[in-house]
Write a protein that holds these residues in place. Sequence first.
Motif, PDB file in Angstrom:
ATOM      1  N   ILE A  71      64.478  40.044 -24.850  1.00 45.44           N
ATOM      2  CA  ILE A  71      64.096  38.677 -24.471  1.00 45.44           C
ATOM      3  C   ILE A  71      65.317  37.867 -24.044  1.00 45.44           C
ATOM      4  O   ILE A  71      65.305  37.200 -23.007  1.00 45.44           O
ATOM      5  CB  ILE A  71      63.382  37.974 -25.643  1.00 45.44           C
TER       6      ILE A  71
ATOM      7  N   TRP B  10      59.446  24.367 -25.190  1.00 48.68           N
ATOM      8  CA  TRP B  10      59.978  25.621 -25.732  1.00 48.68           C
ATOM      9  C   TRP B  10      59.192  26.083 -26.951  1.00 48.68           C
ATOM     10  O   TRP B  10      59.003  27.284 -27.166  1.00 48.68           O
ATOM     11  CB  TRP B  10      61.454  25.461 -26.073  1.00 48.68           C
TER      12      TRP B  10
ATOM     13  N   GLY C  19      57.038  29.462 -27.136  1.00 54.33           N
ATOM     14  CA  GLY C  19      57.251  30.381 -28.245  1.00 54.33           C
ATOM     15  C   GLY C  19      55.948  30.783 -28.903  1.00 54.33           C
ATOM     16  O   GLY C  19      55.797  31.941 -29.340  1.00 54.33           O
TER      17      GLY C  19
ATOM     18  N   ALA D 144      54.449  33.431 -26.738  1.00 61.03           N
ATOM     19  CA  ALA D 144      55.173  34.686 -26.938  1.00 61.03           C
ATOM     20  C   ALA D 144      54.787  35.336 -28.260  1.00 61.03           C
ATOM     21  O   ALA D 144      54.683  36.562 -28.357  1.00 61.03           O
ATOM     22  CB  ALA D 144      56.675  34.436 -26.881  1.00 61.03           C
TER      23      ALA D 144
ATOM     24  N   SER E  93      61.489  32.941 -19.639  1.00 59.04           N
ATOM     25  CA  SER E  93      62.612  33.123 -20.561  1.00 59.04           C
ATOM     26  C   SER E  93      62.197  33.867 -21.814  1.00 59.04           C
ATOM     27  O   SER E  93      63.020  34.548 -22.445  1.00 59.04           O
ATOM     28  CB  SER E  93      63.202  31.758 -20.945  1.00 59.04           C
ATOM     29  N   TYR E  94      60.929  33.754 -22.209  1.00 59.96           N
ATOM     30  CA  TYR E  94      60.435  34.440 -23.402  1.00 59.96           C
ATOM     31  C   TYR E  94      59.960  35.861 -23.108  1.00 59.96           C
ATOM     32  O   TYR E  94      59.671  36.617 -24.029  1.00 59.96           O
ATOM     33  CB  TYR E  94      59.279  33.655 -24.020  1.00 59.96           C
TER      34      TYR E  94
ATOM     35  N   TRP F 133      59.608  40.979 -24.771  1.00 60.77           N
ATOM     36  CA  TRP F 133      59.301  41.616 -26.047  1.00 60.77           C
ATOM     37  C   TRP F 133      58.526  42.920 -25.839  1.00 60.77           C
ATOM     38  O   TRP F 133      58.607  43.837 -26.653  1.00 60.77           O
ATOM     39  CB  TRP F 133      58.474  40.647 -26.907  1.00 60.77           C
TER      40      TRP F 133
ATOM     41  N   VAL G 198      60.365  38.260 -32.191  1.00 65.92           N
ATOM     42  CA  VAL G 198      59.941  37.076 -31.438  1.00 65.92           C
ATOM     43  C   VAL G 198      60.183  35.809 -32.254  1.00 65.92           C
ATOM     44  O   VAL G 198      60.641  34.790 -31.719  1.00 65.92           O
ATOM     45  CB  VAL G 198      58.460  37.199 -31.027  1.00 65.92           C
TER      46      VAL G 198
ATOM     47  N   VAL H 193      63.778  34.935 -31.923  1.00 65.62           N
ATOM     48  CA  VAL H 193      64.124  34.371 -30.612  1.00 65.62           C
ATOM     49  C   VAL H 193      63.631  32.936 -30.482  1.00 65.62           C
ATOM     50  O   VAL H 193      64.358  32.070 -29.974  1.00 65.62           O
ATOM     51  CB  VAL H 193      63.555  35.246 -29.481  1.00 65.62           C
ATOM     52  N   VAL H 194      62.416  32.667 -30.942  1.00 62.46           N
ATOM     53  CA  VAL H 194      61.898  31.298 -30.878  1.00 62.46           C
ATOM     54  C   VAL H 194      62.819  30.355 -31.648  1.00 62.46           C
ATOM     55  O   VAL H 194      63.149  29.255 -31.184  1.00 62.46           O
ATOM     56  CB  VAL H 194      60.461  31.233 -31.438  1.00 62.46           C
TER      57      VAL H 194
ATOM     58  N   TYR I 292      66.064  29.884 -29.637  1.00 61.86           N
ATOM     59  CA  TYR I 292      65.844  29.065 -28.449  1.00 61.86           C
ATOM     60  C   TYR I 292      65.698  27.582 -28.800  1.00 61.86           C
ATOM     61  O   TYR I 292      66.233  26.704 -28.109  1.00 61.86           O
ATOM     62  CB  TYR I 292      64.601  29.552 -27.704  1.00 61.86           C
TER      63      TYR I 292
END
Length: 488
Positions: free
Chosen positions: A37, A63, A67, A70, A221-222, A225, A250, A253-254, A257
């Motif tokens: 990701i 964002w 997320g 995602a 951007s997400y 995965w 995930v 990453v969220v 971010y």
Amino acid sequence: MSPPLEHEAGVPSGTSGGGYSRRVGLFSGVMLVIGGIIGSGIFLNPSIVAQRVHTPALTLGAWLLGGGVALIGAFIYGELGQRIPKAGGSYVYLRDAFGELPAFLNAWGMLLMIATGAIAAVAVTFANYTLALTGLADGYRFPLAVGAIVLLSGINYFGVRPGALTQNVFTVLKLVALAVLVGAGLLLAGASPSVGTTTPPAPPDSIVLALGAALVPVLFSYGGWQQTNFVAEELVNPERNLPRALLWGVIGVVTVYLLANLTYLRTLGAEGLAASNAPAADALGLLLGPTGRTFITAGVALSTFGFLNLVILVSPRVYQAMAADGLFFPWMARLHPRYHTPSAAIVFQAVWAILLTSTGTYGELLDYVVFADWLVFGATAATLFVYRARERQGQVPRVTYRVPGHPFTPLLFIAAALYVVVGSTASNPLNALKGTLLLGAGVPVFLYWRKRREARATAQVSGTDVVEGPSVPEQPVRSAVSGKRGAD
């Protein structure tokens, strides 16, 4: 044989040494998700989102909303991965649910331009940041890009273990770079002269439309995965570890971010973020001076290198699955007898990616198919409804890992995927048309290989052989459709 990753068994039973080997444990799986990701987008793209929604709250909201989408995608791919823990990921799900043609077009697009074009583009991005970091002349750009492709292809040729270890190292390094960015922003932003000096920006006229427009770059951007599912056959205990790796990766990453965007907003302000072409460099440069800019430039270079390794690692598994179904060159289906990697597919991918790099066509190709990733995401999510229907009819066993909120959450994810596809197409209809034509060019290729497969089957029944070229001591691994399993 070298010891397997995560202290687990290497070659699975029943493969006669010719199948994929389970060398990737849970930690490496999480690193694959995160590495797939996080590329260079979080260092650059937040300015686009800020331009579209204006205010700090809406920027963070976009964002957070992305997320959530995602995370639903991780749940969906987690259930699909538990149902069919086979190499190839979305190729396998699309083939089993909707037939061979959509699955082939997915793999065809990846090989022709999506994965290979991404490899070329990311390799050049890595080279650009390396030049900025080292002060080398522009003439080194192409050799650096090609050298990165060759080096990482070589590492992944010699086994999933060195490829996964490389991924672990560079994913950790990119997380360290982001941790420094976030830590400096949260601790030092109060001393920044830009904070609090501008009038709070007004919200957009239509918050719903602005958030919708901002979601397109956010969801891109997400993305990434899903690539961990490509190596499902090489995960230790994939039915258990693949859903966990997707979920934890995930969520990680969220979190990263959101913290990174909070740092940009605290340091640059909403207007400063919207005006920045390189928010990470501007923010850290403002906080730490030239040292900060140099550090984040190195961080982006490392991040792109790690992302490049991830694409090189996972994508050949899709081509191998396609070839194992008799829909591409037979030698692409063979795994290396010692390293248990799709070695021919790795080499083919590297050669084509280098060719795209040398011709400079990768940028146009990627622009043409920018909608294709989320088209595949939506179609793959739709396969879940097919598997659930088969489960109710007793055709497939019930799995323990279930997507929460089904059917509403998958429908929401499909709607989000369609939104990205429509938005990307509407923003550049000509490119979308060209991309559709390039993908459509795979239809006659599919028909050709299917006819060849039927001819081979007829020849085998009649007792004759179809010559496919010189034999090599590598073994084909058939996909789930043939009933022969590469790793059980």
